[in-house]
Design a protein around this motif. Structure first.
Motif, PDB file in Angstrom:
ATOM      1  N   CYS A 114       0.784  -1.096  -0.179  1.00 10.31           N
ATOM      2  CA  CYS A 114       0.013  -0.047  -0.100  1.00 10.31           C
ATOM      3  C   CYS A 114       0.963   1.197   0.057  1.00 10.31           C
ATOM      4  N   PRO A 115       0.303   2.399  -0.394  1.00 10.71           N
ATOM      5  CA  PRO A 115       1.102   3.754  -0.413  1.00 10.71           C
ATOM      6  C   PRO A 115       1.242   4.197   1.059  1.00 10.71           C
ATOM      7  N   CYS A 116       1.544   3.621   2.098  1.00 11.33           N
ATOM      8  CA  CYS A 116       1.451   3.964   3.250  1.00 11.33           C
ATOM      9  C   CYS A 116       2.713   4.780   3.739  1.00 11.33           C
ATOM     10  N   SER A 117       3.946   4.425   2.951  1.00 14.64           N
ATOM     11  CA  SER A 117       5.403   4.787   3.290  1.00 14.64           C
ATOM     12  C   SER A 117       6.094   5.029   2.089  1.00 14.64           C
ATOM     13  N   PRO A 118       5.672   6.510   1.659  1.00  9.06           N
ATOM     14  CA  PRO A 118       6.425   6.824   0.340  1.00  9.06           C
ATOM     15  C   PRO A 118       7.960   7.220   0.691  1.00  9.06           C
ATOM     16  N   GLY A 119       8.830   7.136  -0.396  1.00 10.24           N
ATOM     17  CA  GLY A 119       9.952   7.403  -0.154  1.00 10.24           C
ATOM     18  C   GLY A 119      10.692   7.208  -1.440  1.00 10.24           C
ATOM     19  N   TYR A 120      12.309   7.225  -1.431  1.00  7.52           N
ATOM     20  CA  TYR A 120      13.021   6.791  -2.768  1.00  7.52           C
ATOM     21  C   TYR A 120      13.833   5.631  -2.635  1.00  7.52           C
ATOM     22  N   ASN A 121      13.586   4.667  -3.645  1.00 12.97           N
ATOM     23  CA  ASN A 121      14.319   3.569  -3.815  1.00 12.97           C
ATOM     24  C   ASN A 121      15.902   4.058  -4.216  1.00 12.97           C
ATOM     25  N   LEU A 122      17.010   3.646  -3.364  1.00 11.99           N
ATOM     26  CA  LEU A 122      17.985   3.966  -3.715  1.00 11.99           C
ATOM     27  C   LEU A 122      18.555   2.695  -4.710  1.00 11.99           C
ATOM     28  N   LYS A 123      18.964   3.120  -5.999  1.00 12.83           N
ATOM     29  CA  LYS A 123      19.575   2.140  -6.834  1.00 12.83           C
ATOM     30  C   LYS A 123      21.228   1.830  -6.461  1.00 12.83           C
ATOM     31  N   SER A 124      21.700   0.635  -6.274  1.00 10.16           N
ATOM     32  CA  SER A 124      22.645   0.464  -5.809  1.00 10.16           C
ATOM     33  C   SER A 124      23.258  -0.954  -6.433  1.00 10.16           C
TER      34      SER A 124
END
Length: 174
Positions: A146-156
């Motif tokens: 669900c969209p409960c914790s939006p953020g940025y996925n870090l590409k590693s």
């Protein structure tokens, strides 16, 4: 100036979700060109889901970034918040909401870039060691259900450094 930071024991950070580290940095205002360091950025590194092997991504969460309607009216990114409506019921209002949301992301990225410019050597070395080369916003960064914790996925590029949550909180100085 930035406070002195002791070396982070990354192995301890990844071995247990209980270990975390807080750092605080002074920042110049990324929105208005003035000479004062009037913002602070607090960053917290923590391991995510230490017992769960399925969560294999690094995530950056942010907080405290002003919304477009909280800026001064003369700022180029100022925008009044559109009226609430059911999505699809009013196309013009939907366009305004898309523009408002895109402007929020621009503000996030502006603050994050300003933060990375003042981040200490240890934090920059972590990002280099992790092979971090980009970030992409996701409404479902922390929870894929669900969209409960939006953020940025870090590409590693480094598969050894995973399951890290980086919380960056911005606060305007009084």
């Amino acid at each position: 100036m930035n406070e002195t930071i002791d070396k982070i024991d990354w192995n301890a950070l990844y071995s247990s979700g209980r270990h975390n580290k807080d750092f605080t940095f002074d920042m110049f205002d990324p929105l208005y060109a003035d000479d004062k360091q009037c913002w602070t950025a607090t960053v917290n590194f923590r391991a995510r889901y230490s017992e769960r092997n399925s969560a294999k991504k690094n995530i950056l969460f942010r907080g405290g970034v002003p919304a477009p309607d909280e800026l001064k009216p003369d700022h180029r990114w100022y925008m009044a918040k559109p009226e609430h409506s059911v999505k699809g019921a009013d196309r013009d209002n939907d366009k305004l909401w898309r523009k408002f949301n895109r402007t929020e992301l621009k503000l996030d990225e502006t603050f994050l870039h300003a933060f990375f410019n003042v981040a200490s050597f240890e934090i920059q070395s972590f990002l280099i060691e992790a092979g971090w080369y980009g970030m992409k916003f996701s409404m479902r960064a922390g929870c894929s259900m669900c969209p409960c914790s939006p953020g940025y996925n870090l590409k590693s590029a480094n598969a050894c450094i995973m399951n890290t949550a980086i919380d960056v909180t911005f606060k305007k100085k009084p």
